[in-house]
Write a protein that holds these residues in place. Structure first.
Motif, PDB file in Angstrom:
ATOM      1  N   LYS A  59       0.909  -1.172  -0.068  1.00  0.00           N
ATOM      2  CA  LYS A  59      -0.075   0.053  -0.045  1.00  0.00           C
ATOM      3  C   LYS A  59       0.781   1.275  -0.044  1.00  0.00           C
ATOM      4  N   SER A  60       0.335   2.260  -0.417  1.00  0.00           N
ATOM      5  CA  SER A  60       0.891   3.379  -0.302  1.00  0.00           C
ATOM      6  C   SER A  60       1.283   4.069   0.993  1.00  0.00           C
ATOM      7  N   THR A  62       1.586   6.933   2.257  1.00  0.00           N
ATOM      8  CA  THR A  62       1.230   8.409   2.325  1.00  0.00           C
ATOM      9  C   THR A  62       0.925   8.924   3.627  1.00  0.00           C
ATOM     10  N   TYR A  63       0.064   8.249   4.438  1.00  0.00           N
ATOM     11  CA  TYR A  63      -0.146   8.605   5.783  1.00  0.00           C
ATOM     12  C   TYR A  63       0.919   8.393   6.941  1.00  0.00           C
ATOM     13  N   ALA A  64       1.711   7.139   6.937  1.00  0.00           N
ATOM     14  CA  ALA A  64       2.574   6.543   7.660  1.00  0.00           C
ATOM     15  C   ALA A  64       3.858   7.213   7.442  1.00  0.00           C
ATOM     16  N   LEU A  65       4.061   7.642   6.097  1.00  0.00           N
ATOM     17  CA  LEU A  65       5.364   8.262   5.526  1.00  0.00           C
ATOM     18  C   LEU A  65       6.375   6.848   5.153  1.00  0.00           C
ATOM     19  N   GLU A  67       6.561   2.449   4.779  1.00  0.00           N
ATOM     20  CA  GLU A  67       6.241   1.050   4.998  1.00  0.00           C
ATOM     21  C   GLU A  67       7.562   0.367   5.030  1.00  0.00           C
ATOM     22  N   ASP A  80       6.704   7.667   1.265  1.00  0.00           N
ATOM     23  CA  ASP A  80       6.005   8.770   0.370  1.00  0.00           C
ATOM     24  C   ASP A  80       6.195   9.951   1.201  1.00  0.00           C
ATOM     25  N   TYR A  82       5.084  12.964   0.403  1.00  0.00           N
ATOM     26  CA  TYR A  82       4.057  13.843  -0.108  1.00  0.00           C
ATOM     27  C   TYR A  82       3.655  14.864   0.842  1.00  0.00           C
ATOM     28  N   ARG A  83       3.074  14.405   1.967  1.00  0.00           N
ATOM     29  CA  ARG A  83       2.844  15.145   3.026  1.00  0.00           C
ATOM     30  C   ARG A  83       3.446  15.851   3.934  1.00  0.00           C
ATOM     31  N   GLU A  89      10.597  17.792   9.929  1.00  0.00           N
ATOM     32  CA  GLU A  89       9.585  16.391  10.197  1.00  0.00           C
ATOM     33  C   GLU A  89      10.393  15.038  10.234  1.00  0.00           C
TER      34      GLU A  89
END
Length: 152
Positions: A59-60, A62-65, A67, A80, A82-83, A89
């Motif tokens: 999975k992407s 995106t939220y966990a930054l 995997e 990822d 992106y965020r 950070e």
């Protein structure tokens, strides 16, 4: 600079190219994945991670930054960024600790980690070409050159 450029017909072709690349990947390796949202960065990563031996879903992050996958004694990290609004950070999550002699790091949106992530061995650019995707793979190190030469 060694470069490989091709058109990808669909998602299956993107996964297949990731699998083909994975067959020649060995740590330490850092791959930057560049392209617009939905261009196929995670799809390419899925091909790499599955070919290396991961059996489950990819999975992407995106939220966990990130995997993490341990596959046959190799640490594979799929980022990822992106965020990420501020590269600092990443300092708090200890991002430098992921780039080890035993890791393969796939980094989406690497520009958001400017100065805090390892330099790329490969720069991959994925762009829209109508219904297809164009992928450009550029080697930036000797290891990257060996990988790209296997695609020609």
């Amino acid at each position: 600079m060694t470069q490989f450029v091709t058109l990808l017909e669909d998602e299956a072709a993107t996964v297949a190219l990731g699998k083909q690349m994975a067959g020649a990947m060995t740590p330490p390796l850092t791959v930057y994945l560049n392209g617009d949202l939905g261009a196929g960065k995670t799809t390419f990563s899925r091909g790499v991670i599955q070919h290396l031996g991961h059996q489950g879903a990819v999975k992407s992050p995106t939220y966990a930054l990130v995997e993490s996958y341990e596959i046959k004694g190799i640490d594979v990290f799929h980022f990822d960024l992106y965020r990420v609004a501020d590269p600092e950070e990443l300092e708090f999550m200890g991002i430098r600790d992921y780039f080890t002699p035993n890791s393969i790091c796939l980094v989406e949106w690497p520009e958001n980690g400017c100065g805090l992530i390892a330099e790329a061995d490969l720069q991959i650019y994925i762009s829209y070409k109508g219904e297809q995707r164009q992928i450009s793979i550029e080697a930036t190190t000797e290891l990257g050159q060996k990988l790209v030469s296997k695609l020609k």
